[in-house]
Design a protein around this motif. Structure first.
Motif, PDB file in Angstrom:
ATOM      1  N   THR A  37     -91.010 -61.109  38.074  1.00  0.00           N
ATOM      2  CA  THR A  37     -90.555 -61.261  36.693  1.00  0.00           C
ATOM      3  C   THR A  37     -89.661 -60.121  36.229  1.00  0.00           C
ATOM      4  OG1 THR A  37     -92.472 -60.102  35.727  1.00  0.00           O
ATOM      5  CG2 THR A  37     -92.706 -62.480  36.151  1.00  0.00           C
ATOM      6  N   VAL A  38     -89.709 -58.991  36.935  1.00  0.00           N
ATOM      7  CA  VAL A  38     -88.964 -57.826  36.441  1.00  0.00           C
ATOM      8  C   VAL A  38     -88.068 -57.166  37.481  1.00  0.00           C
ATOM      9  CG1 VAL A  38     -90.704 -57.308  34.692  1.00  0.00           C
ATOM     10  CG2 VAL A  38     -90.882 -56.249  36.960  1.00  0.00           C
ATOM     11  N   VAL A  39     -88.228 -57.484  38.767  1.00  0.00           N
ATOM     12  CA  VAL A  39     -87.466 -56.777  39.788  1.00  0.00           C
ATOM     13  C   VAL A  39     -85.968 -56.991  39.584  1.00  0.00           C
ATOM     14  CG1 VAL A  39     -87.538 -58.686  41.475  1.00  0.00           C
ATOM     15  CG2 VAL A  39     -87.283 -56.316  42.277  1.00  0.00           C
ATOM     16  N   ASN A  40     -85.204 -55.933  39.730  1.00  0.00           N
ATOM     17  CA  ASN A  40     -83.753 -56.009  39.601  1.00  0.00           C
ATOM     18  C   ASN A  40     -83.180 -56.764  40.794  1.00  0.00           C
ATOM     19  OD1 ASN A  40     -80.948 -54.868  40.304  1.00  0.00           O
ATOM     20  ND2 ASN A  40     -81.226 -54.244  38.169  1.00  0.00           N
ATOM     21  N   LEU A  41     -82.523 -57.865  40.552  1.00  0.00           N
ATOM     22  CA  LEU A  41     -82.066 -58.714  41.649  1.00  0.00           C
ATOM     23  C   LEU A  41     -80.921 -58.088  42.435  1.00  0.00           C
ATOM     24  CD1 LEU A  41     -82.326 -62.300  40.124  1.00  0.00           C
ATOM     25  CD2 LEU A  41     -83.931 -61.080  41.611  1.00  0.00           C
ATOM     26  N   GLY A  42     -80.122 -57.275  41.781  1.00  0.00           N
ATOM     27  CA  GLY A  42     -79.084 -56.561  42.515  1.00  0.00           C
ATOM     28  C   GLY A  42     -79.696 -55.598  43.507  1.00  0.00           C
ATOM     29  N   ALA A  43     -80.748 -54.872  43.083  1.00  0.00           N
ATOM     30  CA  ALA A  43     -81.459 -53.967  43.975  1.00  0.00           C
ATOM     31  C   ALA A  43     -82.179 -54.741  45.056  1.00  0.00           C
ATOM     32  CB  ALA A  43     -82.445 -53.115  43.173  1.00  0.00           C
ATOM     33  N   TRP A  44     -82.718 -55.897  44.712  1.00  0.00           N
ATOM     34  CA  TRP A  44     -83.401 -56.758  45.690  1.00  0.00           C
ATOM     35  C   TRP A  44     -82.450 -57.116  46.831  1.00  0.00           C
ATOM     36  CZ3 TRP A  44     -88.167 -59.309  46.358  1.00  0.00           C
ATOM     37  CH2 TRP A  44     -88.158 -60.381  47.260  1.00  0.00           C
ATOM     38  N   GLU A  45     -81.252 -57.580  46.498  1.00  0.00           N
ATOM     39  CA  GLU A  45     -80.283 -57.977  47.518  1.00  0.00           C
ATOM     40  C   GLU A  45     -79.837 -56.782  48.350  1.00  0.00           C
ATOM     41  OE1 GLU A  45     -77.236 -60.006  45.383  1.00  0.00           O
ATOM     42  OE2 GLU A  45     -78.517 -61.717  44.885  1.00  0.00           O
ATOM     43  N   ARG A  46     -79.650 -55.631  47.704  1.00  0.00           N
ATOM     44  CA  ARG A  46     -79.280 -54.417  48.433  1.00  0.00           C
ATOM     45  C   ARG A  46     -80.364 -54.017  49.418  1.00  0.00           C
ATOM     46  NH1 ARG A  46     -80.209 -49.767  44.676  1.00  0.00           N
ATOM     47  NH2 ARG A  46     -82.318 -50.211  45.435  1.00  0.00           N
ATOM     48  N   ASP A  47     -81.607 -54.015  48.959  1.00  0.00           N
ATOM     49  CA  ASP A  47     -82.713 -53.566  49.806  1.00  0.00           C
ATOM     50  C   ASP A  47     -82.984 -54.548  50.938  1.00  0.00           C
ATOM     51  OD1 ASP A  47     -82.875 -51.441  48.102  1.00  0.00           O
ATOM     52  OD2 ASP A  47     -84.564 -52.237  46.946  1.00  0.00           O
ATOM     53  N   PHE A  48     -82.816 -55.846  50.688  1.00  0.00           N
ATOM     54  CA  PHE A  48     -82.995 -56.823  51.764  1.00  0.00           C
ATOM     55  C   PHE A  48     -81.925 -56.619  52.837  1.00  0.00           C
ATOM     56  CE2 PHE A  48     -83.389 -60.758  54.024  1.00  0.00           C
ATOM     57  CZ  PHE A  48     -84.717 -61.135  53.851  1.00  0.00           C
ATOM     58  N   ARG A  49     -80.734 -56.278  52.421  1.00  0.00           N
ATOM     59  CA  ARG A  49     -79.655 -56.034  53.397  1.00  0.00           C
ATOM     60  C   ARG A  49     -79.958 -54.790  54.227  1.00  0.00           C
ATOM     61  NH1 ARG A  49     -74.901 -58.374  54.168  1.00  0.00           N
ATOM     62  NH2 ARG A  49     -73.315 -57.247  55.343  1.00  0.00           N
ATOM     63  N   ILE A  50     -80.487 -53.747  53.586  1.00  0.00           N
ATOM     64  CA  ILE A  50     -80.828 -52.530  54.315  1.00  0.00           C
ATOM     65  C   ILE A  50     -81.967 -52.793  55.297  1.00  0.00           C
ATOM     66  CG2 ILE A  50     -81.782 -50.206  54.111  1.00  0.00           C
ATOM     67  CD1 ILE A  50     -80.385 -50.029  51.364  1.00  0.00           C
ATOM     68  N   ASN A  51     -83.026 -53.434  54.836  1.00  0.00           N
ATOM     69  CA  ASN A  51     -84.244 -53.564  55.632  1.00  0.00           C
ATOM     70  C   ASN A  51     -84.193 -54.670  56.676  1.00  0.00           C
ATOM     71  OD1 ASN A  51     -85.180 -51.544  53.996  1.00  0.00           O
ATOM     72  ND2 ASN A  51     -86.942 -52.654  53.207  1.00  0.00           N
ATOM     73  N   VAL A  52     -83.452 -55.737  56.425  1.00  0.00           N
ATOM     74  CA  VAL A  52     -83.488 -56.900  57.330  1.00  0.00           C
ATOM     75  C   VAL A  52     -82.110 -57.224  57.914  1.00  0.00           C
ATOM     76  CG1 VAL A  52     -84.148 -59.325  57.569  1.00  0.00           C
ATOM     77  CG2 VAL A  52     -85.425 -57.846  56.000  1.00  0.00           C
ATOM     78  N   THR A  53     -81.135 -57.427  57.047  1.00  0.00           N
ATOM     79  CA  THR A  53     -79.815 -57.853  57.535  1.00  0.00           C
ATOM     80  C   THR A  53     -79.219 -56.834  58.494  1.00  0.00           C
ATOM     81  OG1 THR A  53     -79.474 -59.001  55.427  1.00  0.00           O
ATOM     82  CG2 THR A  53     -77.542 -58.657  56.826  1.00  0.00           C
ATOM     83  N   SER A  54     -79.490 -55.565  58.291  1.00  0.00           N
ATOM     84  CA  SER A  54     -78.971 -54.527  59.191  1.00  0.00           C
ATOM     85  C   SER A  54     -79.420 -54.769  60.633  1.00  0.00           C
ATOM     86  CB  SER A  54     -79.446 -53.151  58.734  1.00  0.00           C
ATOM     87  OG  SER A  54     -80.859 -53.039  58.823  1.00  0.00           O
TER      88      SER A  54
END
Length: 263
Positions: A92-109
């Motif tokens: 309900t509150v997580v910043n979606l821009g940060a979510w996409e950035r962090d998913f790219r760092i942790n998984v997409t990389s």
């Protein structure tokens, strides 16, 4: 309370691989951190080179793999050790821009590095990929949404990649560290009381270090693990195995469990 040797998981793995004869490409967005690892490897007579790259950018990953091949002619091992704690908050509150950035760092990389490493492994007819996840990807109860989500995604990524590349003799495994004590953890201001509480959560009742994780990575990268792929290996002192808040078995109970006879 002091750790016997405070060291990060990636640095420990790099040093151990170099000790066993691997030529190690130290890929990092921060070359100063990688240079310190290189210095430690040099002191032991190992071989390594620093390659500055941002593994969230595809072209940067392509360049890092190209430089590695130019240096040593091949790539046989890939250790995907990158990640951030990431954005705090529930859905309900997580910043979606940060979510996409962090998913790219942790998984997409990890996908991006594999995209350019796997073709080189195919040329050599073999390869070992070790992805770093976390026990947070196996357990619930984390106050963050992004961190355990990405760590769980890495586990499924590993299993899928193992199935896709097994017939090419490319093994893909995953190490899930528990709450080991590393410089990153220390930098977050962890108190002795907090550290002791973490220790109490595991079955062995002692603190893990980056060396424990590094040795697991070394094993899965080695020829001794040549028939292991798709493995999800917790390195957590037994945290994910169960709790210790149960009474110890007495002699009568032990005898009964072996004979099938109860008192």
């Amino acid at each position: 309370m002091r750790a016997t040797y405070e060291i990060g998981n990636g640095r420990a793995a790099a040093i151990l691989l170099a000790r066993h004869g691997a030529k190690v490409a130290l890929v990092d967005i921060n070359p100063e951190w990688a240079e310190e690892t290189r210095r430690m490897i040099d002191e032991e007579g190992g071989i390594s080179e620093v390659i500055q790259a941002d593994v969230t950018i595809e072209e940067s990953c392509k360049m890092a793999v190209k430089k590695t091949v130019e240096l040593w002619g091949a790539v046989h091992i890939l250790v995907n050790n990158v990640g951030v704690g990431g954005a705090i908050g529930d859905a309900t509150v997580v910043n979606l821009g940060a979510w996409e950035r962090d998913f790219r760092i942790n998984v997409t990389s990890m996908v991006l590095m594999a995209r350019y490493v796997i073709p080189e492994m195919r040329k050599g007819g073999r390869g070992s990929i070790v992805n770093l996840s976390s026990v947070s990807g196996l357990l619930g109860g984390n106050p963050s949404l992004i961190y355990p989500t990405t760590k769980g995604a890495i586990i499924q990524l590993t299993r899928t990649m193992a199935a896709q590349h097994g017939q090419e003799n490319i093994r893909v495994n995953c190490v899930c560290p528990g709450m080991v004590y590393t410089p990153m953890v220390r930098g977050r201001g962890m108190t002795d009381e907090m550290r002791q509480a973490r220790i109490n959560q595991n079955l062995l009742k002692r603190e893990g270090t980056g060396w424990d994780v590094g040795h697991a990575i070394l094993f899965l990268s080695s020829k001794e693990a040549s028939w292991i792929t798709g493995l999800i290996m917790p390195v957590d002192g037994g945290t994910t195995a169960g709790k210790t808040d149960r009474p110890a078995l007495n002699e009568d109970t032990f005898a009964a469990s072996n004979t099938g006879v109860s008192n």
